[in-house]
Structures are given as structure tokens and as C-alpha cells.
Design an enzyme around this catalytic site. Structure first.
Site: not given
Ligand code: ARG
Length: 469
Positions: A162, A283, A289, A296
């Protein structure tokens, strides 16, 4: 008759040409040309079968086989030939080319057969090869996990359920969990290849073949293990494509889970993993970044692959028995899922190898005392306390620690004994990270020995696969 009014495969009973827009709509050559090598292999086997059946004589077979070779050769070197073809589909393309090379003899090869069985046969051959190719890619991916697991064999981390701290595990155990999932995918790919490994040739359009065709010989020549048992089923069946898509969707889903783990691990909050520059992007606005785009995208592209599985299921649902033109929709979905998955697996293997782990962060998280709570219940059980009571007692300890605002493992022995006299001085030894890890010494557990064994078992499995592909 040596003239035909046009070179369509079916123009005889038509007065007028097809509507132009519909004609473009119904063509499949743009994508089924990918099946050309398989189509030509089937054509060769069929030419020989027709000779055995007395339909083609020796000279005709030799000429036909020669022309098929020429088609294969030219198709390899002259892409413009394919690009500019007006063929309806790959079957039409070959017939047109045969006639181009051989004249009216080119019209003989389609004797006794139908595109319905041809397309099923070509597609099965494609799926069989595709599944084998994907398997090799997945093996490379599994090897990347094995290497990382061996390099991080002893690094502890906080195991979670969890997404909450649960029990300590080894990073190598975590990595091997992913490797095992992909190893199951190898079995599914193997099963998908076996499901495709049945030859429909001889099924005709739906009813079978009235010429003396040796179906077993054709199957053997094409490397199939078996022939289909029912001609009507043979032209309807796309289960083999579903099986392969299911295997692909399984791999993609495993990649997606892996991606989610690594995206979390690379977050500032976790900082378990250091993203390699080679598999990250920045970025356009925020100079600091480094984003986990490889992961992803792997997570994101999974949608296309599972989408292809549902696309084919949806196409098949509600179709009557026999060949229906709807079935032409099978190929684009499968080709694109196959291509997508192949590049996903390749990128994932590279990104797994390039991943670096922040061992300090992992160790710091694994030192969280709550991860040892279950060890205390095991300790009490070994002292004779029934498990449920032990669970309650350790819960009480944790509450007491909360009250005293200190880590529960730093409560005094008196505090421990006030809650249960079964606690003794040796409890301190039981509540050690190393002891907790070491105690999970079952096969499949997270002890170092168990992980070592798991690594060598999986390596053995891969080795035996290499010996018999
Ligand atoms: N292009 C068709 C397909 O991909 C080949 C079979 C066509 N058969 C037919 N009866 N129209 O399914």
C-alpha cells in the site's frame, strides 16, 4: 483466354469499377505487404503441392518457383515497386507480379486455394516469428535485472505494501521480483507461438480443397507442427493473434508497473534512484529538472498495447463463423502493438542497466524501526505467545512508543516487559535489520541466500532457453 478485362482477383461478375473512395478504403496492401516473405513461402509450398496433385507440371513449377524468387529479390531491393503497386492486398500483389513475369501461367497458382486461408497462414507465420523475436528482447531485459540484482545483492530497502513501510527487503529481491514477472512473460510468448503454429492451408475459402493436396506436406515445408482440424474454423480463427496480443499486453503491464516504481523512486521524496542522463529529459522552463520520461513513456505506451488486444477482441465479437472482411482489421492492431512493444522492451532494458541507486537513501529508509514490528510478533510467537495475542501486544508497544514520543525499538526492556513478560534480553538481537532479512530464508524469500538462489535459478532457466529456442 489470355486476356482479362482488368487484373482484379474478382472482377468477372462486376459491371462497374468500385467507387474510388471505397476502393482505397478496402485495400490492405499498405500494411499487409509486411507479410510478403510469408506469402511467398506459402506460395512455394503451394506450387509444390499443386505439382504433387497433378495441376502444375514440372516445368511450370520450376518457372513459378523461379518467378517467386525473383519477386522476393526485387521486393528487397526495389521498394518503389511495392510503393507504386496498385495491388489490393499482398495476395493480389504476388499474383500480379507472377503474371508480369510468367504471363498466363501466373494465373494457375491460385488453383484450389483462397485468400481466406492464405491470410490466416501468413499471419500465423508472422506471429510465430514475432513471438520468438519478442522473447529474445525480453531475455535481454531480464538479463539487465539479473546484472543489477547481482550488483546490489546486499543493499537493504524498506519493502512496502500500500506504499506504506512494511518489512525490510533487499534491493536485489525487489529487482528480481520484476525479473520473475518478465520470466513468466517468456512462457506466455512461448504459448502464443505454439498457438500460431498450426497450418490452415487446404481449408480453401471455408469448405476445404477438392484437389489432391497433401496438407501435412505443406505444413511441414512451412515449419508448422500441425494442420488445422476444421476448414471453417481455420478461416475464422484469430485466437492465435489474441494470444500474442495478450502476451504483449502482459509484458507492457509489467513494464508499466516497473515504470511506476522507478518514477516514484526517482522522486525527491524517495530519492532511491538516480536517473541516468541518457534516459531522462529536462524542462524547457525549469533549469533544475531531470524528468523520468523514459519510464513515463513506457507506462504511457502500455495503453496502446493493451488497446490493441481490446481492439481485436472487439472486432471479433459478434462475427459469424467463417471469413468476414472485418478480419482484415486484425493486422494493423497487431503489427503496431508488436512494434511498439519491441521498442519498449529495448528501451526498458537500456534504462534498467543505466539506473543507479542511492544506497544511502535506501539504507536510511530501511532503518525505519516500524519495519521490524513483525519481527517482534515472531519473537513472541517463538516464546509461545499465540500469534494474534503477540500482534496485539506489539501494537500496544507501538502505542506506548508513540505516547513516549520515541522510536519503539528504543523503549526500555522494562517497558517491553510491562507489556509482555515474554520479552527477554535477547529481544534486542531479534530487532535488527540484518536479523530480519536473514530470517526470511525460505525459497523465494528476501534473505541474501534465498536471493542468490533465485538469481542462479533464473540464470539457469535463461541458459536452457538459449539451448532450445
Ligand atoms: N486482405 C484480406 C485480409 O486481410 C485478405 C483476405 C481477403 N479475402 C476476401 N475474401 N476478401 O483479411
Amino acid at each position: 483466354m489470355t486476356e482479362r478485362k482488368d487484373d482484379r482477383l474478382w472482377g468477372g461478375r462486376f459491371d462497374r469499377p468500385p467507387n474510388e473512395e471505397f476502393d482505397a478504403f478496402q485495400r490492405s496492401f499498405a500494411f499487409d505487404r509486411r507479410l510478403l516473405p510469408y506469402e511467398l513461402a506459402v506460395d512455394r509450398a503451394w506450387a509444390r503441392a499443386l505439382q504433387r496433385a497433378g495441376i502444375l507440371n514440372e516445368v511450370e513449377v520450376r518457372q513459378t518457383l523461379g518467378a517467386l524468387d525473383k519477386i522476393a529479390e526485387r521486393a528487397k531491393t526495389d521498394l518503389a515497386w511495392l510503393d507504386s503497386s496498385a495491388a489490393e492486398d499482398v495476395h493480389h500483389f504476388v499474383e500480379k507480379a507472377l503474371v508480369e513475369f510468367l504471363g498466363p501461367l501466373g494465373w494457375k497458382l491460385h488453383t484450389g486455394r483462397s485468400r481466406n486461408e492464405l491470410v490466416a497462414t501468413d499471419f500465423r507465420l508472422f506471429v510465430r516469428d514475432a513471438a520468438t523475436g519478442t522473447r529474445s528482447g525480453v531475455i535481454v531485459l531480464i538479463r539487465a535485472f539479473l546484472d543489477q540484482a547481482k550488483a546490489h545483492l546486499k543493499v537493504p530497502m524498506a519493502g512496502m505494501t500500500h506504499l506504506q513501510h512494511a518489512q525490510p527487503i533487499l534491493l536485489s529481491h525487489f529487482l528480481m521480483a520484476h525479473a520473475e514477472a518478465f520470466a513468466r512473460d517468456l512462457n506466455r510468448l512461448h504459448n502464443a507461438a505454439a498457438s500460431a503454429d498450426v497450418c490452415p492451408m487446404g481449408s480453401g475459402a471455408l469448405a476445404g480443397c477438392s484437389f489432391a493436396i497433401d496438407r501435412e506436406a505443406i505444413a511441414r515445408e512451412l515449419g508448422f507442427s500441425r494442420i488445422t482440424a476444421n476448414s471453417l474454423d481455420a478461416v475464422s480463427d484469430r485466437d492465435f493473434a489474441l494470444d500474442y496480443l495478450f502476451a504483449l499486453a502482459g509484458i507492457a503491464t509489467h513494464l508499466s508497473r516497473l515504470a511506476e516504481d522507478f518514477v516514484l523512486f526517482a522522486s525527491q521524496e524517495f530519492s532511491y534512484a538516480i536517473l541516468p542522463d541518457e534516459y531522462s529529459t529536462g524542462s524547457s522552463l525549469m533549469p533544475q529538472k531531470k524528468n523520468p520520461d523514459a519510464w513515463e513513456l513506457l507506462r504511457g505506451k502500455t495503453g496502446r498495447v493493451t488497446g490493441a488486444l481490446f481492439s481485436l477482441f472487439t472486432t471479433l465479437k459478434g462475427l459469424p463463423s467463417s471469413y468476414q472482411r472485418d478480419l482484415q482489421e486484425d493486422k494493423e492492431a497487431l503489427f503496431s502493438a508488436h512494434d511498439q512493444l519491441a521498442s519498449m522492451v529495448h528501451v526498458a532494458a537500456g534504462a534498467v542497466s543505466a539506473m543507479r541507486f542511492n544506497e544511502g537513501k535506501l539504507a536510511a529508509a530501511s532503518a525505519n524501526p516500524v519495519l521490524l514490528a513483525t519481527e517482534a510478533t515472531d519473537y513472541l510467537v517463538k516464546k509461545g505467545v499465540p500469534f494474534r495475542q503477540a500482534h496485539d501486544l506489539v501494537g500496544n508497544l507501538l502505542r506506548e512508543a508513540e505516547r513516549q514520543a520515541k522510536p519503539w525499538t528504543q523503549l526500555s526492556l522494562e517497558d517491553f516487559r510491562r507489556i509482555s513478560p515474554a520479552f527477554d534480553t535477547d529481544v534486542a538481537n531479534a530487532l535488527q535489520l540484518a536479523a530480519a532479512l536473514q530470517s526470511k530464508n525460505v525459497p523465494g524469500g528476501t534473505s541474501e541466500d534465498s536471493v542468490r538462489a533465485a538469481i542462479s535459478q533464473l540464470e539457469q532457466k535463461l541458459k536452457s532457453l538459449e539451448n532450445k529456442p
